[in-house]
Write an enzyme that holds these catalytic residues in place. Structure first.
Site, short mmCIF file in Angstrom:
data_model
loop_
_atom_site.label_atom_id
_atom_site.label_comp_id
_atom_site.label_asym_id
_atom_site.label_seq_id
_atom_site.Cartn_x
_atom_site.Cartn_y
_atom_site.Cartn_z
N HIS A 1 -3.69 -1.09 1.98
CA HIS A 1 -5.01 -0.46 1.84
C HIS A 1 -5.08 0.58 0.80
CE1 HIS A 1 -4.56 -2.26 5.94
NE2 HIS A 1 -5.78 -2.47 5.76
N SER B 1 -10.40 -6.12 5.10
CA SER B 1 -10.34 -4.52 4.65
C SER B 1 -9.99 -4.14 3.39
CB SER B 1 -9.04 -3.91 5.68
OG SER B 1 -7.75 -4.46 5.31
N GLU C 1 4.21 12.60 7.01
CA GLU C 1 4.07 12.07 8.61
C GLU C 1 3.14 10.66 8.31
OE1 GLU C 1 5.69 13.27 11.07
OE2 GLU C 1 6.38 14.87 9.67
#
Length: 227
Positions: A195, A14, A188
Site C-alpha cells: 500500500h 486498495s 512499531e
C-alpha cells in the site's frame, strides 16, 4: 457530477481506492490521479480495498458502475492482488480460467453500454531478490490479463511492468519511500510493501498517466505535467 468532457470510472482494489483518513496515511493511485488532469476529465473512483475481480462483481459493485456509465465513458479495470487469495473462495481466482472469465464480464458489459474498457495489470509489490531485482509476486495474473487484452483488443496499461521499472530504478532502499508504512517512520508499524503513501500514490498515478499518453487516448491532451 461535474460537466466534464471525459468520464473515467475506476474498478479495482486498495492500490486504487480512495482510502479514508481513519485508515491511516495509505492512498490509492485513483485517489490522486485527477491532480494530473484538467477539469475536462473526471475520475469516478469505485475501487474498494480487499476486492478481487470476482468479489467486486459478486458484491454488486460492477453493476453500480453499469447503472450510470454512458456511451463514450471509460472503465479502467485493475485486479490481481486479491485474486491470488485462492484459499478464500469468495475472492480467489485462477489466472487463465476464472480470472479471465470475470475480467471478460467487465469488458463485455462495459461495451454493451458503449463504454470503453481499459485493462491495467496490477501494480507490483515491493519484493526484491538478493541481487536487487524485483521478484514477481503476482504470478501469472499480469500475463493472463495481457493475453485477454490481446484477445479482446482491449487497451492495456501494463502497470506491472511500469512499476517494476520504477522500483528497480529507485532500488531496494529508495523504493521504500513509496509505501505508507515507511512514511510513518515508526519502527512499531509492520512493514507493508503493497500500500502506497502520498508520495507513492502520486508516482504510480504518473505511471498510469504515461500509459494513457502511450495509448493516445483522446483525453490525454488534458493532462497536466507535474514531473
Amino acid at each position: 457530477m461535474k460537466n466534464s468532457q471525459f468520464r473515467i470510472y475506476l474498478a479495482g482494489d486498495s492500490t486504487v481506492e480512495n482510502v479514508l483518513p481513519e485508515q491511516g496515511n495509505k492512498m490509492g493511485w485513483g485517489q490522486v490521479i485527477s491532480e494530473f488532469f484538467t477539469d475536462d476529465v473526471l475520475f469516478m473512483n469505485e475501487a474498494k480495498g480487499g476486492r478481487s475481480s470476482k468479489s467486486f462483481i459478486e458484491e454488486g459493485r460492477l453493476n453500480k458502475i453499469l447503472e450510470v456509465i454512458k456511451k463514450g465513458d471509460y472503465l479502467f479495470i485493475q485486479f490481481g492482488h486479491n485474486d491470488q487469495k485462492v484459499d478464500e473462495p469468495h475472492r480467489g481466482t485462477d489466472p487463465y480460467t476464472t480470472y479471465q472469465k470475470y475480467l471478460t464480464q467487465y469488458i463485455v458489459e462495459a461495451r454493451e453500454k458503449h463504454a470503453i474498457p481499459v485493462l491495467l495489470t496490477s501494480v507490483n509489490r515491493r519484493t526484491f531478490t538478493e541481487d536487487g531485482k524485483l521478484f514477481n509476486g503476482l504470478g501469472e495474473y499480469p500475463e493472463a490479463m495481457r493475453q485477454l487484452a490481446l484477445s479482446f483488443q482491449v487497451p492495456l496499461i501494463d502497470l506491472w511492468e511500469k512499476s517494476k521499472q520504477l522500483y528497480e530504478q529507485l532500488g531496494v532502499e529508495g523504493s521504500k519511500r513509496l509505501f505508507a508504512w515507511y512514511e510513518l517512520e515508526d519502527p512499531e508499524i509492520p512493514t507493508d510493501n503493497t500500500h502506497f503513501g502520498r508520495y507513492g500514490s502520486r508516482e504510480v498515478a504518473k505511471l498510469v498517466v504515461s500509459g494513457i499518453k502511450e495509448l493516445q487516448m483522446p483525453f490525454a491532451k488534458y493532462s497536466i505535467d507535474k514531473s
